[in-house]
Scaffold this motif. Structure first.
Motif, PDB file in Angstrom:
ATOM      1  N   ASP A  64      44.392  29.376  50.305  1.00  0.00           N
ATOM      2  CA  ASP A  64      43.176  28.624  50.629  1.00  0.00           C
ATOM      3  C   ASP A  64      43.081  27.379  49.767  1.00  0.00           C
ATOM      4  O   ASP A  64      42.699  26.312  50.220  1.00  0.00           O
TER       5      ASP A  64
ATOM      6  N   ASN B  84      46.313  35.064  49.657  1.00  0.00           N
ATOM      7  CA  ASN B  84      45.403  34.378  50.576  1.00  0.00           C
ATOM      8  C   ASN B  84      44.464  33.423  49.851  1.00  0.00           C
ATOM      9  O   ASN B  84      44.204  32.318  50.312  1.00  0.00           O
ATOM     10  N   LEU B  85      43.963  33.847  48.716  1.00  0.00           N
ATOM     11  CA  LEU B  85      43.070  32.962  47.964  1.00  0.00           C
ATOM     12  C   LEU B  85      43.810  31.717  47.465  1.00  0.00           C
ATOM     13  O   LEU B  85      43.292  30.613  47.520  1.00  0.00           O
TER      14      LEU B  85
ATOM     15  N   LEU C 149      35.663  43.007  58.517  1.00  0.00           N
ATOM     16  CA  LEU C 149      35.740  42.478  57.176  1.00  0.00           C
ATOM     17  C   LEU C 149      34.730  41.382  56.951  1.00  0.00           C
ATOM     18  O   LEU C 149      34.534  40.527  57.795  1.00  0.00           O
TER      19      LEU C 149
ATOM     20  N   ARG D  34      48.049  40.686  48.266  1.00  0.00           N
ATOM     21  CA  ARG D  34      47.743  39.972  49.507  1.00  0.00           C
ATOM     22  C   ARG D  34      46.451  39.149  49.347  1.00  0.00           C
ATOM     23  O   ARG D  34      46.363  38.022  49.812  1.00  0.00           O
ATOM     24  N   ILE D  35      45.486  39.740  48.705  1.00  0.00           N
ATOM     25  CA  ILE D  35      44.236  38.988  48.470  1.00  0.00           C
ATOM     26  C   ILE D  35      44.551  37.758  47.618  1.00  0.00           C
ATOM     27  O   ILE D  35      44.064  36.655  47.883  1.00  0.00           O
TER      28      ILE D  35
ATOM     29  N   MET E 127      35.032  39.427  54.092  1.00  0.00           N
ATOM     30  CA  MET E 127      35.760  38.355  53.440  1.00  0.00           C
ATOM     31  C   MET E 127      37.091  38.121  54.124  1.00  0.00           C
ATOM     32  O   MET E 127      37.823  39.036  54.411  1.00  0.00           O
ATOM     33  N   SER E 128      37.401  36.859  54.336  1.00  0.00           N
ATOM     34  CA  SER E 128      38.588  36.523  55.097  1.00  0.00           C
ATOM     35  C   SER E 128      39.866  36.723  54.322  1.00  0.00           C
ATOM     36  O   SER E 128      40.926  36.758  54.890  1.00  0.00           O
ATOM     37  N   SER E 129      39.800  36.816  53.029  1.00  0.00           N
ATOM     38  CA  SER E 129      41.034  36.898  52.281  1.00  0.00           C
ATOM     39  C   SER E 129      41.595  38.300  52.245  1.00  0.00           C
ATOM     40  O   SER E 129      42.596  38.544  51.609  1.00  0.00           O
TER      41      SER E 129
ATOM     42  N   SER F  77      37.372  48.835  52.916  1.00  0.00           N
ATOM     43  CA  SER F  77      38.363  48.523  53.949  1.00  0.00           C
ATOM     44  C   SER F  77      39.777  48.859  53.497  1.00  0.00           C
ATOM     45  O   SER F  77      40.711  48.793  54.293  1.00  0.00           O
TER      46      SER F  77
ATOM     47  N   LYS G  93      36.529  40.247  45.235  1.00  0.00           N
ATOM     48  CA  LYS G  93      36.748  40.524  46.655  1.00  0.00           C
ATOM     49  C   LYS G  93      37.218  41.958  46.862  1.00  0.00           C
ATOM     50  O   LYS G  93      36.824  42.614  47.822  1.00  0.00           O
TER      51      LYS G  93
ATOM     52  N   ASN H 274      35.256  44.751  49.113  1.00  0.00           N
ATOM     53  CA  ASN H 274      35.911  45.253  50.322  1.00  0.00           C
ATOM     54  C   ASN H 274      36.685  46.538  50.094  1.00  0.00           C
ATOM     55  O   ASN H 274      37.599  46.844  50.840  1.00  0.00           O
TER      56      ASN H 274
END
Lengths: 167, 490
Positions: free
Chosen positions: A60, A56-57, B93, A52-53, B95-97, A39, A32, A36
């Protein structure tokens, strides 16, 4: 990956309490991050961003209804008389063994905390992150982080006392 | 961190984890796997997007289809339109994470997609969301713009309706009028269950059991020692309560009186009531069915993680194997194994559906012979029974309601923002309500849909509830330190 991989892996483990799942998540984190990377604008450290990634994972996974029915079986290894890091080495071997046992119990108590409390405890005490950094990673406001740390301390004091671990 | 306790805790965690996690390292082999997956994805990216991942930008053809669909909707209110695409922040974005350091993330609690928009379209009558709950506007209640944002265009894919789920920014949702907080602050709350009639709701917390009536009034409390987040709770149709503590099962009456205490070998990992007389308990490597007269039968099934009873007394057990694969077993009321087969994907959720003729196991829907009944056209991460005649399958991006009797997809709902990912679906027992939970950067989204896919209610909350429960027209959200109620009739 070389620099942060193991830290990410350990963070994932603290959520999932399962080595295999933690490994899966850690790999997913870097995929991820790669996807990204555009960003990421350097407004936070790369480490915080990766954290943070990871958080969040893991959320989930742990928030899914079916995960809640699971009881992770991967208990942390208790190594008995642990090999203490030099800075923490106890002079007396008996005391070292006792401390080692206490620390294993302490770790188990932390892992048994509900996720909302475990995550702030791990980031604050294990990763030495500030409450501001934890707030940025978890998405809670800083006061919530402080409240959870306060409550987690109280819970840990209770559970450690029940385990016969006096700090 | 200035107390000796803090110092020792920090030191203990560092030393303890470095010892117990020795060997758990991000190895070069893992790095290689990551690189291989990235390379594989890049190769795949040249192929078209699957139909269920429609492009985020509406093309002229899609606009024409949308216009046609709007006409269809106008004459057929049973078909639902796809929502308007988010703008600005929504596009940032994939990807949501991800969110840290992302300049498209909401600033000052207001994402640009939700900024006031004087020209926001008025929702079509059939799509109008439920009125705002009194006093919840500051508690994450969607703004008028947010409510309208999903109804401003339409697109129909075949007979199946597509619903876009709007997102709003999470704000503190505590102590707001219209959201009743029941009970006192801590102890920690773990589970919430209700009797079939809904007359008794039971909450399991660190200190034991509490019963509250549907109006939220505490009716009794019973202290239970040894309760933890791993304890299980099951309430029978008429309100008998079973709770597990380590290697023991306690059974309470409707009024909170301790009826039985049964020590068992091994930790209890699942509980299920079969009518009022049979209680199935998974413990150690066994499944034991208890009755008033004693043990009805005991079957070794390995590490069982979920149990579910059908109306005819058939017991389903889902076990996890050492290699993480899953096994589904169906037992007759006498304990005879009727089906014992591995599942094609790892699973942890289990329920009977379709009046007991179908079994939902993880992301698979099977008949009692173990044959698949429906393959969702999305890579499902989970599936749940939705009343007696429907199931819902979901992944991070979308959820689908499938009607078992009509054998058709009723609707598909997808997150209105790439930064929100669906992570769970929960249905009311009568199938009237579906709760989809989604995670976004600033908190958790809750969406409630009716059987036709109309969005009845949505809001954002700061943290994920640890358990949820529908009773009649109310949704109960259990948080670690409180219960909140949403009245879906208001």
């Amino acid at each position: 990956m070389q620099e942060y991989g193991t830290k990410v892996l350990h963070l994932a483990y603290s959520y999932l309490k399962d080595r295999h799942l933690a490994e899966d998540v850690a790999q997913e984190v870097f995929i991820k991050a790669y996807r990204n990377w555009d960003s990421f604008r350097g407004e936070s450290s790369a480490y915080t961003w990766l954290y943070r990634i990871t958080v969040n994972l893991c959320r989930d996974k742990t928030r899914s209804a079916w995960w809640r029915r699971l009881i992770p079986t991967d208990e942390p290894r208790t190594s008995g008389a642990e090999e203490l890091a030099p800075t923490y080495r106890e002079d007396n071997p008996e005391e070292a063994a006792l401390k080692g046992d206490q620390r294993n119990r302490m770790m188990n108590c932390v892992l048994k905390l509900p996720e909302a409390y475990r995550e702030v405890v791990m980031m604050y005490y294990y990763d030495d992150l500030s409450t501001v950094e934890i707030a940025a990673i978890t998405g809670y406001n800083e006061n919530t982080v402080k409240t959870r740390l306060f409550r987690a301390r109280a819970m840990l004091k209770g559970s450690l006392s029940a385990e016969g671990v006096g700090l | 961190m200035n107390e000796p306790f803090d110092t020792e805790l920090s030191r203990g965690l560092k030393v303890g984890f470095s010892n117990s996690l020795s060997g758990l390292e991000f190895t070069p082999a893992m790095q290689q796997k990551v690189l291989e997956r990235i390379a594989a994805e890049e190769r795949r990216s040249v192929h078209p997007v699957p139909w269920f991942r429609s492009p985020r930008v509406l093309r002229p053809l899609a606009l024409a289809a949308a216009a046609a669909a709007a006409l269809v909707i106008a004459i057929n209110p049973g078909i639902i339109g796809i929502g308007g695409r988010g703008t600005g922040a929504d596009q940032g974005l994939e990807m949501s994470s991800l969110s840290m350091g992302d300049s498209t993330a909401p600033q000052n609690g207001v994402p640009s997609a939700m900024a006031p928009n004087a020209s926001a379209p008025v929702p079509a009558p059939s799509l109008a969301p439920a009125p705002a709950m009194p006093g919840t506007a500051a508690a994450g209640e969607p703004s008028a713009e947010a409510r309208g944002s999903y109804a401003d265009s339409g697109l129909v894919t075949g007979a199946e309706a597509v619903v876009e789920l709007p997102v709003v920014v999470a704000e503190k949702a505590l102590n707001q009028g219209g959201i009743r907080s029941l009970g006192a602050p801590p102890p920690l709350r773990f589970r919430l269950e209700a009797s079939g009639s809904g007359q008794v709701m039971v909450e399991l917390s660190q200190s034991g059991l509490s019963a509250v009536d549907p109006g939220g009034v505490l009716t009794w409390q019973a202290a239970v020692e040894g309760v933890s987040a791993e304890s299980r709770l099951a309430v029978s149709e008429k309100g008998r309560i079973a709770v597990s503590t380590d290697a023991k099962v306690l059974i309470f009456t409707l009024n909170g009186k301790l009826e039985q205490s049964r020590p068992l070998d091994g930790n209890v990992t699942a509980l299920a009531w079969g009518g009022e007389e049979s209680l199935a308990v998974a413990h150690g490597n066994l499944v034991t069915v208890l009755q008033a007269t004693g043990i009805r039968f005991r079957v070794p099934l390995g590490n069982v993680i979920a149990l579910s009873y059908a109306g005819d007394g058939t017991l389903a057990a889902l076990s996890q194997q050492a290699d993480r694969s899953s096994q589904l077993t169906l037992l007759s009321p006498e304990g005879i194994i009727r089906l014992n087969r591995p599942l094609t994907a790892s699973a942890s959720g289990l329920a009977f559906a379709g009046d007991g003729k179908a079994v939902v196991a993880g992301s698979q829907l099977l008949n009692r012979e173990g044959a698949p009944l429906w393959e969702p056209p999305l890579q499902a991460e989970g599936m749940a029974a939705l009343g007696p005649a429907a199931v819902v399958a979901w992944n991070r991006e979308a959820a689908m309601r499938y009607d078992l009797s009509g054998r058709r997809i009723m609707y598909q709902a997808r997150s209105g923002s790439p930064t929100a990912a669906i992570y769970a679906a929960t249905g009311s027992t009568d199938g009237r309500y579906l709760l989809l939970s989604g995670r976004m950067d600033s908190g958790v989204m809750l969406w409630i849909l009716n059987p036709t896919g109309s969005l009845l209610y949505h809001e954002s909350v700061v943290e994920a509830p640890v358990d949820t429960l529908f009773r009649d027209d109310q949704l109960y959200l259990l948080f670690p330190d409180r219960i909140e109620v949403r009245d879906l009739n208001k």
